[in-house]
Design a protein around this motif. Structure first.
Motif, PDB file in Angstrom:
ATOM      1  N   PHE A  89       0.838  -1.201   0.000  1.00  0.00           N
ATOM      2  CA  PHE A  89       0.000   0.000   0.000  1.00  0.00           C
ATOM      3  C   PHE A  89       0.872   1.249   0.000  1.00  0.00           C
ATOM      4  N   ARG A  90       1.860   1.279   0.888  1.00  0.00           N
ATOM      5  CA  ARG A  90       2.726   2.460   0.992  1.00  0.00           C
ATOM      6  C   ARG A  90       3.512   2.686  -0.296  1.00  0.00           C
ATOM      7  N   ASN A  91       3.952   1.619  -0.948  1.00  0.00           N
ATOM      8  CA  ASN A  91       4.673   1.760  -2.224  1.00  0.00           C
ATOM      9  C   ASN A  91       3.781   2.370  -3.303  1.00  0.00           C
ATOM     10  N   VAL A  92       2.522   1.960  -3.352  1.00  0.00           N
ATOM     11  CA  VAL A  92       1.594   2.515  -4.346  1.00  0.00           C
ATOM     12  C   VAL A  92       1.379   4.005  -4.074  1.00  0.00           C
ATOM     13  N   VAL A  93       1.222   4.372  -2.815  1.00  0.00           N
ATOM     14  CA  VAL A  93       1.045   5.786  -2.477  1.00  0.00           C
ATOM     15  C   VAL A  93       2.313   6.578  -2.809  1.00  0.00           C
ATOM     16  N   MET A  94       3.471   6.006  -2.549  1.00  0.00           N
ATOM     17  CA  MET A  94       4.736   6.690  -2.849  1.00  0.00           C
ATOM     18  C   MET A  94       4.874   6.990  -4.339  1.00  0.00           C
ATOM     19  N   ASP A  95       4.259   6.185  -5.183  1.00  0.00           N
ATOM     20  CA  ASP A  95       4.384   6.353  -6.634  1.00  0.00           C
ATOM     21  C   ASP A  95       3.392   7.352  -7.229  1.00  0.00           C
ATOM     22  N   ILE A  96       2.577   8.001  -6.406  1.00  0.00           N
ATOM     23  CA  ILE A  96       1.632   8.996  -6.915  1.00  0.00           C
ATOM     24  C   ILE A  96       2.424  10.146  -7.526  1.00  0.00           C
ATOM     25  N   ARG A  97       2.063  10.506  -8.734  1.00  0.00           N
ATOM     26  CA  ARG A  97       2.795  11.551  -9.453  1.00  0.00           C
ATOM     27  C   ARG A  97       2.092  12.901  -9.385  1.00  0.00           C
ATOM     28  N   LEU A  98       1.304  13.125  -8.367  1.00  0.00           N
ATOM     29  CA  LEU A  98       0.634  14.400  -8.171  1.00  0.00           C
ATOM     30  C   LEU A  98       1.173  15.034  -6.890  1.00  0.00           C
ATOM     31  N   ASP A  99       1.399  16.326  -6.934  1.00  0.00           N
ATOM     32  CA  ASP A  99       1.925  17.003  -5.755  1.00  0.00           C
ATOM     33  C   ASP A  99       0.846  17.365  -4.748  1.00  0.00           C
ATOM     34  N   ASP A 100      -0.292  17.778  -5.238  1.00  0.00           N
ATOM     35  CA  ASP A 100      -1.334  18.294  -4.358  1.00  0.00           C
ATOM     36  C   ASP A 100      -2.551  17.371  -4.408  1.00  0.00           C
ATOM     37  N   PHE A 101      -2.616  16.447  -3.481  1.00  0.00           N
ATOM     38  CA  PHE A 101      -3.730  15.501  -3.441  1.00  0.00           C
ATOM     39  C   PHE A 101      -4.044  15.188  -1.986  1.00  0.00           C
ATOM     40  N   VAL A 102      -5.185  14.590  -1.793  1.00  0.00           N
ATOM     41  CA  VAL A 102      -5.557  14.109  -0.467  1.00  0.00           C
ATOM     42  C   VAL A 102      -6.208  12.745  -0.641  1.00  0.00           C
ATOM     43  N   ILE A 103      -5.874  11.842   0.249  1.00  0.00           N
ATOM     44  CA  ILE A 103      -6.510  10.519   0.294  1.00  0.00           C
ATOM     45  C   ILE A 103      -7.273  10.457   1.604  1.00  0.00           C
ATOM     46  N   GLU A 104      -8.533  10.084   1.515  1.00  0.00           N
ATOM     47  CA  GLU A 104      -9.326   9.826   2.713  1.00  0.00           C
ATOM     48  C   GLU A 104      -9.842   8.404   2.620  1.00  0.00           C
ATOM     49  N   ILE A 105      -9.757   7.701   3.735  1.00  0.00           N
ATOM     50  CA  ILE A 105     -10.248   6.321   3.805  1.00  0.00           C
ATOM     51  C   ILE A 105     -11.221   6.252   4.973  1.00  0.00           C
ATOM     52  N   VAL A 106     -12.378   5.693   4.707  1.00  0.00           N
ATOM     53  CA  VAL A 106     -13.357   5.404   5.756  1.00  0.00           C
ATOM     54  C   VAL A 106     -13.635   3.917   5.667  1.00  0.00           C
ATOM     55  N   GLU A 107     -13.074   3.185   6.618  1.00  0.00           N
ATOM     56  CA  GLU A 107     -13.156   1.731   6.684  1.00  0.00           C
ATOM     57  C   GLU A 107     -12.590   1.101   5.413  1.00  0.00           C
ATOM     58  N   HIS A 108     -13.440   0.684   4.469  1.00  0.00           N
ATOM     59  CA  HIS A 108     -12.975   0.002   3.256  1.00  0.00           C
ATOM     60  C   HIS A 108     -12.993   0.900   2.018  1.00  0.00           C
ATOM     61  N   THR A 109     -13.445   2.126   2.153  1.00  0.00           N
ATOM     62  CA  THR A 109     -13.611   2.999   0.985  1.00  0.00           C
ATOM     63  C   THR A 109     -12.546   4.084   0.956  1.00  0.00           C
ATOM     64  N   LEU A 110     -11.802   4.145  -0.136  1.00  0.00           N
ATOM     65  CA  LEU A 110     -10.759   5.146  -0.341  1.00  0.00           C
ATOM     66  C   LEU A 110     -11.217   6.129  -1.409  1.00  0.00           C
ATOM     67  N   ILE A 111     -10.983   7.402  -1.181  1.00  0.00           N
ATOM     68  CA  ILE A 111     -11.214   8.425  -2.188  1.00  0.00           C
ATOM     69  C   ILE A 111      -9.943   9.265  -2.278  1.00  0.00           C
ATOM     70  N   ILE A 112      -9.534   9.595  -3.503  1.00  0.00           N
ATOM     71  CA  ILE A 112      -8.342  10.401  -3.739  1.00  0.00           C
ATOM     72  C   ILE A 112      -8.676  11.479  -4.748  1.00  0.00           C
ATOM     73  N   GLY A 113      -8.126  12.665  -4.536  1.00  0.00           N
ATOM     74  CA  GLY A 113      -8.327  13.765  -5.464  1.00  0.00           C
ATOM     75  C   GLY A 113      -7.830  15.053  -4.856  1.00  0.00           C
ATOM     76  N   ASN A 114      -8.226  16.177  -5.458  1.00  0.00           N
ATOM     77  CA  ASN A 114      -7.932  17.490  -4.903  1.00  0.00           C
ATOM     78  C   ASN A 114      -8.968  18.480  -5.415  1.00  0.00           C
ATOM     79  N   THR A 115      -8.845  19.702  -4.994  1.00  0.00           N
ATOM     80  CA  THR A 115      -9.865  20.687  -5.346  1.00  0.00           C
ATOM     81  C   THR A 115      -9.492  21.523  -6.564  1.00  0.00           C
TER      82      THR A 115
END
Length: 138
Positions: A89-115
């Motif tokens: 999981f940490r390796n996949v997050v480390m490979d994100i090629r976006l500088d300004d993003f946020v990941i929120e996880i609630v139990e089993h659901t992950l959402i990623i993006g920015n404004t």
């Protein structure tokens, strides 16, 4: 993938009428096999590092200093988050090629993006992230 429409009114006026700006934003959703509890992940800032000296609230991984130095990870349940945020999981997050993003996880659901406004490049990066996350992590 989610493409959301967000309306905001600007303070400035144009010909005595409030100017309304409507950007579209890109977000991606993924279902995770592990229950993470509630988690927030974003790039760590200098302010975060200074605050951490006084109030150590973020989850750091002693065995993964690169991840802990790069990302700010707040969790509601440390044990669930440690179990879910394994090396893959940490390796996949480390490979994100976006500088300004946020990941929120609630139990089993992950959402990623920015404004920021929608772009094809950002949508592609988010789709690749979610695809890699779903194929790499158990």
């Amino acid at each position: 993938m989610l493409f959301t429409e967000c309306q905001s009114k600007h303070i400035g006026h144009h010909h005595d009428k409030a100017v309304t700006y409507t950007p579209y934003q890109t977000w991606a959703l993924a279902y995770l096999k592990h229950d993470f509890g509630r988690v927030l992940i974003r790039r760590e800032t200098l302010v975060d590092k200074i605050i951490e000296l006084i109030h150590p609230v973020e989850l750091d991984f002693a065995e993964d200093k690169a991840f802990s130095d790069t990302f700010y990870m707040l969790v509601s349940d440390r044990q669930k988050a440690i179990t879910g945020a394994d090396r893959n999981f940490r390796n996949v997050v480390m490979d994100i090629r976006l500088d300004d993003f946020v990941i929120e996880i609630v139990e089993h659901t992950l959402i990623i993006g920015n404004t920021h406004a929608i772009s094809a490049e950002k949508a592609t990066h988010l789709a690749e992230f979610v695809s890699r996350l779903c194929t790499t992590c158990d």
